[in-house]
Design a protein around this motif. Structure first.
Motif, mmCIF file in Angstrom:
data_model
loop_
_atom_site.group_PDB
_atom_site.id
_atom_site.type_symbol
_atom_site.label_atom_id
_atom_site.label_comp_id
_atom_site.label_asym_id
_atom_site.label_seq_id
_atom_site.Cartn_x
_atom_site.Cartn_y
_atom_site.Cartn_z
ATOM 1 N N UNK A 74 -4.148 14.193 -25.724
ATOM 2 C CA UNK A 74 -3.361 14.791 -26.809
ATOM 3 C C UNK A 74 -4.254 15.243 -27.970
ATOM 4 N N UNK A 75 -3.819 16.256 -28.679
ATOM 5 C CA UNK A 75 -4.458 16.620 -29.949
ATOM 6 C C UNK A 75 -3.390 17.162 -30.892
ATOM 7 N N UNK A 76 -3.672 17.102 -32.178
ATOM 8 C CA UNK A 76 -2.724 17.505 -33.216
ATOM 9 C C UNK A 76 -3.051 18.912 -33.691
ATOM 10 N N UNK A 77 -2.011 19.732 -33.896
ATOM 11 C CA UNK A 77 -2.199 20.982 -34.632
ATOM 12 C C UNK A 77 -1.362 20.905 -35.906
ATOM 13 N N UNK A 78 -1.963 21.161 -37.073
ATOM 14 C CA UNK A 78 -1.164 21.273 -38.290
ATOM 15 C C UNK A 78 -0.233 22.480 -38.138
ATOM 16 N N UNK A 87 -5.073 27.580 -45.550
ATOM 17 C CA UNK A 87 -6.416 27.447 -44.982
ATOM 18 C C UNK A 87 -6.423 26.293 -43.993
ATOM 19 N N UNK A 88 -7.323 26.370 -43.017
ATOM 20 C CA UNK A 88 -7.438 25.309 -42.013
ATOM 21 C C UNK A 88 -7.819 23.990 -42.671
ATOM 22 N N UNK A 89 -8.745 24.060 -43.628
ATOM 23 C CA UNK A 89 -9.196 22.846 -44.316
ATOM 24 C C UNK A 89 -8.078 22.254 -45.172
ATOM 25 N N UNK A 90 -7.342 23.139 -45.849
ATOM 26 C CA UNK A 90 -6.258 22.679 -46.708
ATOM 27 C C UNK A 90 -5.155 22.008 -45.919
ATOM 28 N N UNK A 91 -4.905 22.484 -44.685
ATOM 29 C CA UNK A 91 -3.844 21.875 -43.889
ATOM 30 C C UNK A 91 -4.261 20.512 -43.348
ATOM 31 N N UNK A 92 -5.544 20.327 -43.100
ATOM 32 C CA UNK A 92 -6.024 18.984 -42.742
ATOM 33 C C UNK A 92 -5.843 18.038 -43.925
ATOM 34 N N UNK A 93 -6.097 18.521 -45.140
ATOM 35 C CA UNK A 93 -5.907 17.702 -46.343
ATOM 36 C C UNK A 93 -4.447 17.277 -46.478
ATOM 37 N N UNK A 112 -6.558 25.464 -37.378
ATOM 38 C CA UNK A 112 -6.982 26.860 -37.474
ATOM 39 C C UNK A 112 -5.807 27.686 -37.971
ATOM 40 N N UNK A 113 -6.099 28.771 -38.668
ATOM 41 C CA UNK A 113 -5.054 29.714 -39.070
ATOM 42 C C UNK A 113 -4.967 30.886 -38.101
ATOM 43 N N UNK A 114 -5.788 30.872 -37.058
ATOM 44 C CA UNK A 114 -5.771 31.951 -36.066
ATOM 45 C C UNK A 114 -4.577 31.800 -35.136
ATOM 46 N N UNK A 115 -3.942 32.914 -34.809
ATOM 47 C CA UNK A 115 -2.759 32.899 -33.952
ATOM 48 C C UNK A 115 -2.875 33.969 -32.864
ATOM 49 N N UNK A 131 -3.500 29.382 -32.076
ATOM 50 C CA UNK A 131 -4.365 29.662 -30.923
ATOM 51 C C UNK A 131 -4.672 28.405 -30.114
ATOM 52 N N UNK A 132 -4.851 27.265 -30.798
ATOM 53 C CA UNK A 132 -5.136 26.021 -30.069
ATOM 54 C C UNK A 132 -3.928 25.604 -29.231
ATOM 55 N N UNK A 133 -2.740 25.767 -29.789
ATOM 56 C CA UNK A 133 -1.529 25.430 -29.041
ATOM 57 C C UNK A 133 -1.354 26.373 -27.851
#
Length: 416
Positions: A74-78, A87-93, A112-115, A131-133
């Motif tokens: 499993x992995x998490x996507x914000x 931002x990708x960093x801001x969503x991890x925060x 990531x913010x890429x789709x 994109x990760x999903x």
């Protein structure tokens, strides 16, 4: 000008809550016969949004553990649209502020913010997915089902919203919010359905909370059943939703606003203010003036929802990160919600200003309610006139009899 005395009371709710979240998740995965879909070697994305959900880290860990039991990773996507400053960093925060980390959940976070564009709705709205999903072997779309803070319909905030604006990131949020309230009220469910149909979505997971914001329901749902089941769970969520114990209020003080309490900083269903063009304002509760006292640390400076208040404090104002807040509100197009109200030095000064503007009401008769935030409204302070109306009701417990308001040396309410 004299402050009225205040009493501390507690609302007593008839609630059902689960005692073992992990066990409930385990039974749900067994009931759905998850072994048929989750196979060894697969990589499974789990969506996690920015809302304050009770037991969120425990729920995510429980889902991840069930995936691991079946030999998958499993992995998490914000999944939170434009939150975290888009931002990708801001969503991890934002996730860290909710205690959702690799350590607490036992799985990686891929932000990531890429789709990828994966289709269109019947109205021609492009549908995007993280994109990760998209490249994962499977997706589990998890979200709390609850009344939305912007509109009323049979599908509001839940799994379909997570599949659309959540998984579609900032780009999907922009595409839908361009249409204003119509975009999120009428178009969002279809975007979510297309996203689920055109991706490797294995299951939806719906969480419903009780009036004490405790986990009441966790349900794993087959993709083709998500829409129908979400309608049913939304009705259940409405039945369980708490409310303030009084409708007529002169001044409501909210100790802390923030994205961890509501996507709008303050839950519009609790305060009776929506402030979105084209959406009728609720009749109850009727609040003349609302004071927002502080901003939660978990909001990371995003004070979206401050525009729902009439007065605020210098403390809150100085915590605002305009870039993060503006990114969020401009994406939504609901600009009123980021308007800065009158800024006073502290709680005392804000309360004095509100009292002065409460025409024709003697200070000692002012109807004041003070709550910690709009997510936790079990315990609160009420002014003496409200206290006498409520104290003998069966669902009200008096914790402290009326006494003088207490402020610290900086003029802010003392916290106990």
């Amino acid at each position: 000008m004299a402050f009225p005395k205040v009493a501390k009371i507690k609302q007593k709710f008839e609630v059902e809550s689960m005692t073992d979240v992990s066990k409930v998740i385990e039974k749900q995965f067994q009931a759905i016969e998850a072994n048929q879909k989750i196979k060894p070697g697969m990589e499974i994305a789990i969506t996690v949004g920015s809302r304050g959900i009770a037991n969120i880290a425990l729920i995510v860990k429980g889902i991840a553990d069930e995936v691991k039991k079946r030999g998958a990773t499993p992995f998490i996507i914000p999944a939170m649209g434009s939150h975290g400053g888009a931002t990708a960093e801001g969503q991890i925060e934002v996730l860290e502020g909710l205690d959702v980390t690799e350590e607490t959940t036992g799985c990686d976070i891929r932000s990531s913010m890429d789709v990828e564009e994966i289709g269109q709705t019947s109205a021609g709205i492009p549908v995007y997915i993280d994109k990760h999903a998209y490249h994962a072997d499977g997706i589990i779309v998890m979200n709390r089902v609850k009344p939305h803070t912007d509109f009323k319909k049979d599908i509001e905030s839940g799994v379909l919203k997570m599949a659309s604006i959540g998984m579609g990131k900032h780009k999907q949020a922009l595409a839908l919010h361009t249409y204003g309230i119509k975009g999120i009220r009428d178009m969002m469910p279809e975007v979510g359905k297309v996203a689920i149909a055109n991706s490797n979505t294995l299951y939806g997971i719906a969480v419903v909370e009780n009036a004490l914001e405790e986990t009441a329901i966790i349900e794993v749902i087959e993709p083709e059943q998500i829409e129908e089941r979400e309608r049913e769970l939304l009705r259940k969520a409405f039945d369980l939703m708490p409310s303030l114990p009084i409708n007529e209020i002169d001044i409501l003080v909210v100790d802390e606003i923030g994205k961890n309490y509501s996507g709008t900083g303050m839950d519009t269903n609790i305060i009776g203010r929506i402030r979105v063009l084209g959406v009728e304002e609720p009749q109850n509760p009727s609040i003349k003036y609302l004071i927002a006292s502080n901003l939660s640390e978990a909001s990371h400076g995003n004070a979206l929802g401050i525009g729902l208040a009439d007065l605020t404090t210098k403390r809150l104002f100085e915590k605002i990160d305009l870039k993060k807040m503006n990114e969020n509100v401009i994406t939504s197009t609901f600009l009123d919600r980021a308007k800065i109200p009158i800024v006073l030095d502290n709680d005392r000064e804000a309360l004095l200003a509100a009292l002065r503007a409460t025409w024709g009401v003697d200070d000692e008769d002012t109807r004041i309610v003070r709550i910690p935030n709009t997510l936790h409204i079990g315990e609160m302070y009420v002014s003496e006139v409200i206290y006498h109306e409520l104290k003998d009701q069966a669902n009200i417990e008096v914790i402290e009899e009326p006494t003088e308001m207490k402020f610290d040396e900086n003029g802010y309410f003392l916290k106990k």
